[in-house]
Write an enzyme that holds these catalytic residues in place. Structure first.
Site, short mmCIF file in Angstrom:
data_model
loop_
_atom_site.label_atom_id
_atom_site.label_comp_id
_atom_site.label_asym_id
_atom_site.label_seq_id
_atom_site.Cartn_x
_atom_site.Cartn_y
_atom_site.Cartn_z
N ALA A 63 -3.37 -23.92 7.77
CA ALA A 63 -4.44 -24.61 8.50
C ALA A 63 -4.65 -25.94 7.81
O ALA A 63 -5.11 -26.00 6.66
CB ALA A 63 -5.72 -23.79 8.49
N GLU A 93 6.62 9.02 25.08
CA GLU A 93 7.27 9.98 25.97
C GLU A 93 6.48 11.29 26.04
O GLU A 93 6.27 11.85 27.13
CB GLU A 93 8.69 10.28 25.48
CG GLU A 93 9.59 9.05 25.41
CD GLU A 93 9.59 8.39 24.04
OE1 GLU A 93 10.68 7.95 23.61
OE2 GLU A 93 8.51 8.32 23.41
N CYS A 96 13.14 8.80 20.02
CA CYS A 96 13.50 9.16 18.65
C CYS A 96 14.12 10.55 18.60
O CYS A 96 13.92 11.39 19.48
CB CYS A 96 12.27 9.11 17.75
SG CYS A 96 11.07 10.41 18.07
N ALA A 102 -9.89 -34.63 -1.32
CA ALA A 102 -9.65 -34.99 -2.72
C ALA A 102 -10.61 -34.28 -3.67
O ALA A 102 -10.26 -33.98 -4.81
CB ALA A 102 -9.77 -36.50 -2.89
N HIS A 160 3.97 10.35 20.59
CA HIS A 160 4.76 9.20 21.02
C HIS A 160 4.62 9.02 22.53
O HIS A 160 4.14 9.91 23.23
CB HIS A 160 6.22 9.39 20.63
CG HIS A 160 6.46 9.27 19.15
ND1 HIS A 160 7.72 9.24 18.59
CD2 HIS A 160 5.59 9.16 18.11
CE1 HIS A 160 7.61 9.13 17.27
NE2 HIS A 160 6.34 9.08 16.96
N LEU A 187 1.65 -20.32 -3.24
CA LEU A 187 2.18 -19.07 -2.69
C LEU A 187 3.08 -19.35 -1.49
O LEU A 187 4.15 -18.75 -1.35
CB LEU A 187 1.03 -18.14 -2.29
CG LEU A 187 1.45 -16.73 -1.87
CD1 LEU A 187 1.91 -15.92 -3.08
CD2 LEU A 187 0.30 -16.01 -1.18
N LEU A 194 -11.17 -12.01 3.31
CA LEU A 194 -9.91 -11.56 3.94
C LEU A 194 -10.14 -10.38 4.88
O LEU A 194 -9.40 -9.41 4.88
CB LEU A 194 -8.86 -11.20 2.88
CG LEU A 194 -8.45 -12.33 1.93
CD1 LEU A 194 -7.32 -11.86 1.01
CD2 LEU A 194 -8.05 -13.58 2.68
#
Length: 336
Positions: free
Chosen positions: A150, A46, A72, A160, A44, A268, A200
């Site tokens: 988009a 720190e 933490c 169309a 971390h 979606l 993707l």
């Protein structure tokens, strides 16, 4: 604290852990060492700063630690930062944002009980902005959801005849790939997976894959073909046989996904909006008029203007010939 926020930006935006920066100061305010969190499983911020101080021979006893997030008090992949600071002899800790994670919170109380002077809330706004998706995910108990749209100027995602590549230009698409690189998962429906055959992936300007590849998630009951590009190079593929947005997010939360990018089609998008499970919208708008074709969002059940889903714009940015509008989904009802 401004320097600590800048350091935090060096850490990855993706992953289960927050981006955190830390600066150690001596009694005169001079910098002794700096650190940031480089991702899950690494020290971390720190501890990284304490390690850097030790390597340089700096004495941190009596020092001030300036950290963007409450240290933490939890042992997970790494040990608790609160105890590391106490053992190092740090006398004062200044932090920006309280840790909302019940498993990790309590660091400030631990430090105070050990006699450390603790101050919270310093430049909290800047730190919260950097931590927006992570904080929201922890506070809500589900991934933060960004809906990407988009479309043409008249709100169409395809002509169309169904053709849609490319409505937006190269600058906007490059920005969209930068966004993909920051998220943990990209979600589409089976309709998009079958019709568009997307990969993707997050790619650089020359088309090569970036180091981080988000989890690829397909929602629905139809199978992803064996020759689909989703089964090619890129992040892991996860199929979820459901149409329930809450079930999708619950399944992803179990995998420690903090930030989801919705890139599916109008159906979606409408499902998540109707379930009020969208946190922000990234709308890439091209100066193109189609007049017909699929709308960017399917039926939301809105019958009058008073029922419209109203968003709060946060940023408007030109991207070549296109414009990006970033807006928060407030779900606060009607706003005049």
């Amino acid at each position: 604290m401004e320097r600590a926020v800048d350091l935090a930006r060096r850490g990855p935006a993706h992953g289960p852990n927050p981006r955190v920066g830390a600066v150690l100061l001596d009694a005169s305010g001079a910098v002794l060492a700096e650190g940031w969190h480089a991702g899950a499983g690494t020290p971390h911020a720190e501890v990284a700063a304490l390690t850097a101080a030790a390597r340089s021979g700096a004495d941190v006893r009596g020092a001030t630690a300036v950290v963007t997030l409450e240290p933490c008090d939890h042992t997970g992949r790494t040990g608790p930062c609160s105890r590391a600071l106490i053992e190092a002899g740090v006398a004062r800790v200044v932090y920006a944002v309280d840790d909302p994670n019940p498993d990790a919170a309590g660091g400030a109380a631990r430090l105070r009980s050990a006699g450390v002077d603790v101050v919270g809330g310093v430049l909290a706004g800047a730190a919260r902005e950097l931590l927006r998706p992570w904080l929201a995910a922890v506070e809500q108990g589900r991934p933060f959801v960004t809906l990407k749209l988009a479309s043409s100027l008249d709100g169409r995602v395809a002509a169309a005849d169904g053709s849609s590549r490319w409505i937006t230009g190269t600058v906007a698409r490059r920005h969209a790939h930068e966004l993909r690189e920051e998220v943990d998962a990209i979600v589409v429906g089976t309709g998009t997976a079958l019709q568009d055959d997307p990969s993707l992936t997050a790619r650089t300007a020359d088309g090569t894959l970036t180091e981080h590849q988000p989890l690829r998630v397909v929602v629905g009951f139809r199978a992803v073909p064996g020759d689909s590009r989703l089964r090619g190079p890129g992040g892991p593929l996860l199929t979820l046989a459901t149409h329930d947005p809450a079930e999708v997010l619950a399944a992803l939360a179990e995998r420690e996904v903090r930030h989801v990018l919705l890139e599916g089609g109008p159906t979606l998008a409408a499902a998540f909006l109707r379930a009020r499970l969208v946190d922000e919208v990234h709308a890439y708008i091209a100066p193109v008029l189609l007049g017909a074709g699929r709308s960017s969002v399917a039926d939301l059940g809105v019958s009058t203007i008073d029922e419209a889903v109203r968003l709060r714009p946060r940023e408007v940015r030109p991207l070549g010939p296109d414009v990006l509008v970033v807006a928060d989904a407030t779900w606060e009802g009607r706003e005049d």
